[in-house]
Design an enzyme around this catalytic site. Structure first.
Site, PDB file in Angstrom:
ATOM      1  N   SER A 228      40.969  35.673  54.060  1.00  0.00           N
ATOM      2  CA  SER A 228      41.913  34.544  53.964  1.00  0.00           C
ATOM      3  C   SER A 228      43.090  34.715  54.915  1.00  0.00           C
ATOM      4  O   SER A 228      43.534  33.738  55.548  1.00  0.00           O
ATOM      5  CB  SER A 228      42.412  34.359  52.525  1.00  0.00           C
ATOM      6  OG  SER A 228      42.847  35.573  51.967  1.00  0.00           O
TER       7      SER A 228
ATOM      8  N   HIS B 142      35.016  37.694  48.479  1.00  0.00           N
ATOM      9  CA  HIS B 142      36.487  37.716  48.607  1.00  0.00           C
ATOM     10  C   HIS B 142      37.066  37.204  47.283  1.00  0.00           C
ATOM     11  O   HIS B 142      36.755  37.739  46.242  1.00  0.00           O
ATOM     12  CB  HIS B 142      36.863  36.892  49.845  1.00  0.00           C
ATOM     13  CG  HIS B 142      38.288  37.001  50.288  1.00  0.00           C
ATOM     14  ND1 HIS B 142      39.105  38.055  49.971  1.00  0.00           N
ATOM     15  CD2 HIS B 142      39.059  36.156  51.049  1.00  0.00           C
ATOM     16  CE1 HIS B 142      40.312  37.871  50.513  1.00  0.00           C
ATOM     17  NE2 HIS B 142      40.312  36.714  51.158  1.00  0.00           N
TER      18      HIS B 142
ATOM     19  N   HIS C  36      35.950  48.091  47.816  1.00  0.00           N
ATOM     20  CA  HIS C  36      36.926  47.469  48.719  1.00  0.00           C
ATOM     21  C   HIS C  36      36.686  47.939  50.142  1.00  0.00           C
ATOM     22  O   HIS C  36      36.248  49.075  50.352  1.00  0.00           O
ATOM     23  CB  HIS C  36      38.366  47.814  48.301  1.00  0.00           C
ATOM     24  CG  HIS C  36      39.369  46.865  48.861  1.00  0.00           C
ATOM     25  ND1 HIS C  36      39.973  47.076  50.074  1.00  0.00           N
ATOM     26  CD2 HIS C  36      39.837  45.687  48.391  1.00  0.00           C
ATOM     27  CE1 HIS C  36      40.794  46.058  50.316  1.00  0.00           C
ATOM     28  NE2 HIS C  36      40.738  45.208  49.316  1.00  0.00           N
TER      29      HIS C  36
ATOM     30  N   ARG D 217      47.070  46.806  42.247  1.00  0.00           N
ATOM     31  CA  ARG D 217      47.158  45.453  41.674  1.00  0.00           C
ATOM     32  C   ARG D 217      46.324  45.390  40.392  1.00  0.00           C
ATOM     33  O   ARG D 217      46.655  44.674  39.459  1.00  0.00           O
ATOM     34  CB  ARG D 217      46.679  44.414  42.692  1.00  0.00           C
ATOM     35  CG  ARG D 217      47.482  44.446  43.998  1.00  0.00           C
ATOM     36  CD  ARG D 217      46.869  43.548  45.049  1.00  0.00           C
ATOM     37  NE  ARG D 217      45.510  43.964  45.389  1.00  0.00           N
ATOM     38  CZ  ARG D 217      44.695  43.286  46.182  1.00  0.00           C
ATOM     39  NH1 ARG D 217      45.091  42.139  46.711  1.00  0.00           N
ATOM     40  NH2 ARG D 217      43.478  43.730  46.452  1.00  0.00           N
TER      41      ARG D 217
ATOM     42  N   ASP E  59      40.482  42.015  41.408  1.00  0.00           N
ATOM     43  CA  ASP E  59      39.779  40.972  40.661  1.00  0.00           C
ATOM     44  C   ASP E  59      39.130  41.457  39.372  1.00  0.00           C
ATOM     45  O   ASP E  59      38.716  40.648  38.545  1.00  0.00           O
ATOM     46  CB  ASP E  59      38.687  40.361  41.550  1.00  0.00           C
ATOM     47  CG  ASP E  59      39.285  39.686  42.766  1.00  0.00           C
ATOM     48  OD1 ASP E  59      40.353  39.073  42.626  1.00  0.00           O
ATOM     49  OD2 ASP E  59      38.690  39.777  43.852  1.00  0.00           O
TER      50      ASP E  59
END
Ligand code: AMX
Length: 432
Positions: A240, A270, A316, A325, A371
């Site tokens: 992105s 993604h 990743h 995160r 995620d």
């Protein structure tokens, strides 16, 4: 406007630094590119620059030099709030300094004066087939507003190159101000009665998002603040961010660039991984009628891998440890929803899946990314429609990529145009 003044004040020094570096040291090598990298998605090729964020393989993201735990501690918070103001993060991304409460409030004020979404945007979305994916709606909504671009208008009127960044900042503020309302509308259009809940100017962005979504469960404002802060930026090479930069480098405005970014974020490798993750967790939960035993989960994970699928939320391209995160969301869940069954399952997955991925030996990073747990938190607060989750990721990601787009204009970054080779050329270079 404070953001404009702050950026303007920094520009002479930045421009001088970059000009000097390129002019005096432009020939210095920062890396080599191998045949494997050319065929391997350019993984690890050092070919982009941003001073807004950096991903350390072990420590994860640093936003303007600050780790996620540091940001959650240092960014200003409203009275009694657990999580910082999202406006403070946008200030930090654009300006590079942790703002005072007053400075963060100025960004809130800017957003509050720009949130009004043109009615044609809602009409475009209403005209789409009911089964359209929320990310398609989100990207379309952004693109539909391209005619509002101040940059496009001023560029065609005639604008000096050194001034390009100013209308880019205007566009970025206009767009980021409208995104929470657009996202909330998409949610209500797809899953509720389609009515618009207007924002409340007394609320900050996180609380307003909860309000416009119509989510009444206490704590969703805090989760929204956390969510929008941690998903914002992850250096320049992810799909992105890179899509935004690439499209923007042709001097396309932020509406074109951000819409392109959202089309990339919508890919399952993604941002869409966040919807896939909750889907996978719920499949496990439903298959076993509750939280499975460790052995049942292990068997299920192997079945997923053996059928050629990935375990969403794990692995990743850059990170080699648990994503901070993920850790921030895990801590939030431990505090606010320790008894949630899906959280218990997500925790078991965290205890189990890295070992399985290590045993399989393919994934370079067996640890969870951002995620793996975000949907677990959302469903706890009642946002259970998981194909909506990437839209929230998008609201946040556009804060990061738009800040980068402003600086790319400010530093006069040129049109991006890497060189391609043919396979025979690579064979020849390799001596085959
Ligand atoms: N489950 C199963 N296999 C995995 C895996 C996972 N979670 N992660 C990596 N692998 C596999 C890859 O598919 C690849 O297999 P191949 O050699 O057969 O093609 C191999 O391990 C090597 O991959 P890698 O170098 O470790 O990862 P990458 O840089 O190519 O890809 C990523 C990174 C994130 C796309 C990958 O780990 C993945 O598909 N993860 C699951 C999807 C996901 O969580 N995506 C979200 C990422 C974060 C984000 O952008 N929001």
């Amino acid at each position: 406007m404070i953001l404009k003044e702050k950026i303007e004040a920094q520009l002479p020094e930045w421009r001088e630094r970059v000009t000097r570096l390129v002019k005096e040291k432009g020939d210095v090598k920062v890396g080599d590119v191998t045949v494997a990298q050319v065929y391997g998605g350019m993984r690890g090729v050092k070919a982009l620059v941003t001073d807004i964020s950096y991903v350390d393989p072990s420590e994860g993201i640093h936003l303007r030099g600050h780790t996620i735990p540091e940001l959650l501690e240092k960014l200003p918070k409203s009275d009694g709030a657990e999580m910082p103001l999202v406006a403070g993060l946008y200030y930090l991304l654009l300006v590079g300094e942790i703002p005072t409460m007053e400075q963060a409030r100025e960004v809130e004020k800017e957003w509050n004066s720009r949130w009004d979404v043109p009615s044609y945007v809602y009409n475009v979305l209403r005209a789409m087939p009911a089964d359209t994916h929320p990310m398609t709606l989100f990207s379309q909504a952004i693109l539909s507003m391209q005619g509002e671009s101040v940059f496009a208008k001023r560029y065609h009127e005639g604008l000096r190159k050194e001034d390009y960044w100013e209308p880019m900042l205007e566009d970025s503020l206009n767009l980021t101000a409208k995104l929470p309302a657009i996202a909330a509308f998409i949610y209500r259009l797809k899953y509720k009665d389609g009515s618009v809940i207007p924002p409340n100017p007394q609320l900050d962005l996180g609380a307003n998002f909860a309000h416009m979504m119509g989510v009444t469960k206490k704590g969703y404002d805090e989760l929204s603040r956390l969510y929008f802060i941690i998903h914002s930026d992850h250096e320049s090479g992810n799909v992105s961010a890179h899509a935004t930069h690439l499209v923007g480098s042709a001097l396309s405005d932020i509406y074109y660039a951000a819409s392109a970014a959202m089309n990339g974020l919508a890919g399952p490798l993604h941002g869409l991984a966040n919807q896939e993750c909750l889907g996978w967790l719920l499949d496990v939960y439903n298959q076993f009628g509750g939280v499975p035993t460790r052995q049942q989960l292990t068997d299920y994970a192997w079945d997923t891998l053996n059928s050629g699928k990935v375990i969403p939320g794990y692995g990743h391209a850059v990170l080699r440890k648990t994503d901070p995160r993920y850790a921030a969301q895990y801590e939030f869940a431990k505090k606010h929803l320790p008894e949630d069954e899906i959280f218990k399952l997500a925790s078991l997955v965290y205890d189990t899946v890295p070992g399985i991925l290590k045993e399989q030996g393919k994934a370079k990073n067996p640890w969870p990314n951002v995620d793996a747990i975000s949907g677990t938190l959302q469903q706890h607060y009642g946002v259970k429609e998981f194909d909506f989750y990437t839209v929230m990721f998008g609201v946040s990601r556009i804060m990061g990529v738009s800040a980068n787009a402003v600086w790319a204009r400010a530093l006069g970054q040129p049109i991006e145009r890497p060189k391609s080779l043919t396979t025979p050329m690579l064979e020849k270079a390799a001596g085959l």
